[in-house]
Design a protein around this motif. Structure first.
Motif, short mmCIF file in Angstrom:
data_model
loop_
_atom_site.label_atom_id
_atom_site.label_comp_id
_atom_site.label_asym_id
_atom_site.label_seq_id
_atom_site.Cartn_x
_atom_site.Cartn_y
_atom_site.Cartn_z
N ILE A 151 -2.07 5.43 9.21
CA ILE A 151 -1.93 3.83 9.49
C ILE A 151 -3.31 3.33 9.78
N THR A 152 -4.38 4.08 10.35
CA THR A 152 -5.52 3.60 10.81
C THR A 152 -6.44 3.50 9.30
N GLU A 153 -6.14 4.30 8.37
CA GLU A 153 -6.88 4.40 7.29
C GLU A 153 -6.34 2.89 6.44
N VAL A 154 -5.07 2.92 6.37
CA VAL A 154 -4.51 1.96 5.52
C VAL A 154 -4.82 0.41 5.84
N GLY A 155 -4.95 0.42 7.59
CA GLY A 155 -5.25 -0.78 8.03
C GLY A 155 -4.19 -1.85 8.41
N GLY A 209 -0.51 12.06 15.35
CA GLY A 209 -1.84 12.17 14.93
C GLY A 209 -1.81 12.01 13.50
N TYR A 210 -0.74 12.61 12.72
CA TYR A 210 -0.85 12.48 11.20
C TYR A 210 -0.49 11.11 10.94
N TYR A 221 -2.51 5.63 -5.72
CA TYR A 221 -2.17 5.74 -4.36
C TYR A 221 -3.26 5.35 -3.46
N ARG A 222 -2.86 4.82 -2.19
CA ARG A 222 -4.15 4.55 -1.06
C ARG A 222 -4.51 5.77 -0.50
N LYS A 223 -3.62 6.80 -0.46
CA LYS A 223 -4.10 8.17 0.03
C LYS A 223 -2.75 9.04 -0.33
N VAL A 224 -3.31 10.30 -0.72
CA VAL A 224 -2.40 11.40 -0.89
C VAL A 224 -2.82 12.30 0.13
N ASP A 229 0.96 -1.27 -0.01
CA ASP A 229 0.09 0.01 0.10
C ASP A 229 1.04 1.24 -0.02
N VAL A 230 0.67 2.33 -1.13
CA VAL A 230 1.51 3.37 -0.96
C VAL A 230 0.83 4.76 -0.89
N VAL A 231 1.46 5.59 -0.03
CA VAL A 231 0.77 6.56 0.73
C VAL A 231 1.73 7.81 0.10
N ILE A 232 1.22 8.84 -0.30
CA ILE A 232 2.10 10.15 -0.35
C ILE A 232 1.76 10.78 0.93
N ALA A 233 2.71 10.84 1.62
CA ALA A 233 2.65 11.31 3.12
C ALA A 233 3.12 12.91 3.25
N THR A 234 2.81 13.58 2.30
CA THR A 234 3.38 15.20 2.39
C THR A 234 2.40 16.01 3.45
N ASN A 235 3.36 16.81 4.08
CA ASN A 235 2.77 17.73 5.05
C ASN A 235 1.44 18.22 4.40
N PRO A 236 0.28 18.15 5.01
CA PRO A 236 -0.93 18.44 4.62
C PRO A 236 -1.47 20.20 4.99
N HIS A 237 -0.30 20.87 4.45
CA HIS A 237 -0.67 22.29 4.36
C HIS A 237 -1.56 22.70 3.28
#
Length: 237
Positions: free
Chosen positions: A172-176, A166-167, A149-152, A121-129
């Motif tokens: 992690i919670t969303e990906v499972g 929390g970020y 992507y699973r999430k951007v 599962d691949v996520v783009i974990a960029t600071n969400p500003h």
């Protein structure tokens, strides 16, 4: 234990640029010029900075977009409905001109492709500003915009920002998966703090890396090419 989720930071990790000294100053110059008809430049810049602080401090009770709006619009004296369309116009038409201040990394696309090819599962974990549209532009500049992507993370779909744990927990919670089944790849201390949640981390040093600030130390360190090697190695263990 092998990985199940791979989290890639974007700025400085998949996309090369000097965020603090070049990109952000040019960003503010363009944004204040675009919005000058409605908000004086100094007032706009001050409002964005204060609202960005509110995003960083978000406690998860609302999206980052709502946290930003709750501070910014009262400061500038307009309603969200009046001004937000002008912001979206900026991100649609003007923000793409910032492409000249960044460089793509040859290994970035291969690193992301490898993670997908190996079934993570691949996520783009960029600071969400930033809003999602700005993140999509930056993904395109990095040459990695067309993956499923699973999430951007963006300020519309996130309730925390780096370096809050929390970020990472929200992702992690969303990906499972369990935190220890996730690998966070980034270039700054705000990426490496994911280790405090139990994630493993991979530091890809950039111009923004401040080694003295990184605590806890990364699980791994190297280049994006080394990331690719690690992903293959973990898959065969």
């Amino acid at each position: 234990m092998t990985f199940k989720a791979i989290l890639f930071d974007l700025d400085g990790t998949l996309l090369e640029h000097d965020m603090r000294n070049e990109f952000i100053p040019h960003y503010f110059a363009l944004l204040t010029a675009h919005m000058a008809e409605w908000i004086p430049p100094q007032k706009l810049a001050a409002g964005v900075m204060q609202a960005s602080d509110a995003v960083t401090a978000n406690d998860g009770s609302r999206t980052n977009a709502d946290a930003f709006a709750a501070v910014f619009y009262p400061l500038v004296g307009y309603s969200r409905e009046e001004i937000e369309p002008h912001f979206m116009d900026f991100y649609t038409r003007v923000f793409p001109t910032l492409r000249q201040y960044v460089k793509s990394k040859p290994e970035a696309r291969l690193a992301v492709q490898t993670a997908f090819d190996l079934g993570y599962d691949v996520v783009i974990a960029t600071n969400p500003h930033f809003p999602a549209i700005a993140t999509q532009h930056r993904l395109a500049w990095a040459g990695v915009e067309d993956f499923p992507y699973r999430k951007v993370t963006s300020y519309e779909n996130s309730h925390f920002a780096k370096p809050s744990l929390g970020y990472y927990q929200e992702i992690i919670t969303e990906v499972g998966c369990k935190p220890e089944e996730a690998l966070m790849i980034g270039d700054e201390a705000m990426d490496m703090v994911a280790a405090r949640l139990g994630c493993r981390t991979f530091l890809v040093p950039s111009a923004a890396t401040e080694m003295a600030e990184i605590d806890p130390p990364p699980t791994y360190q190297g280049t994006l090419a080394d990331v690719i090697t690690l992903l293959h190695t973990m898959q065969t263990n």
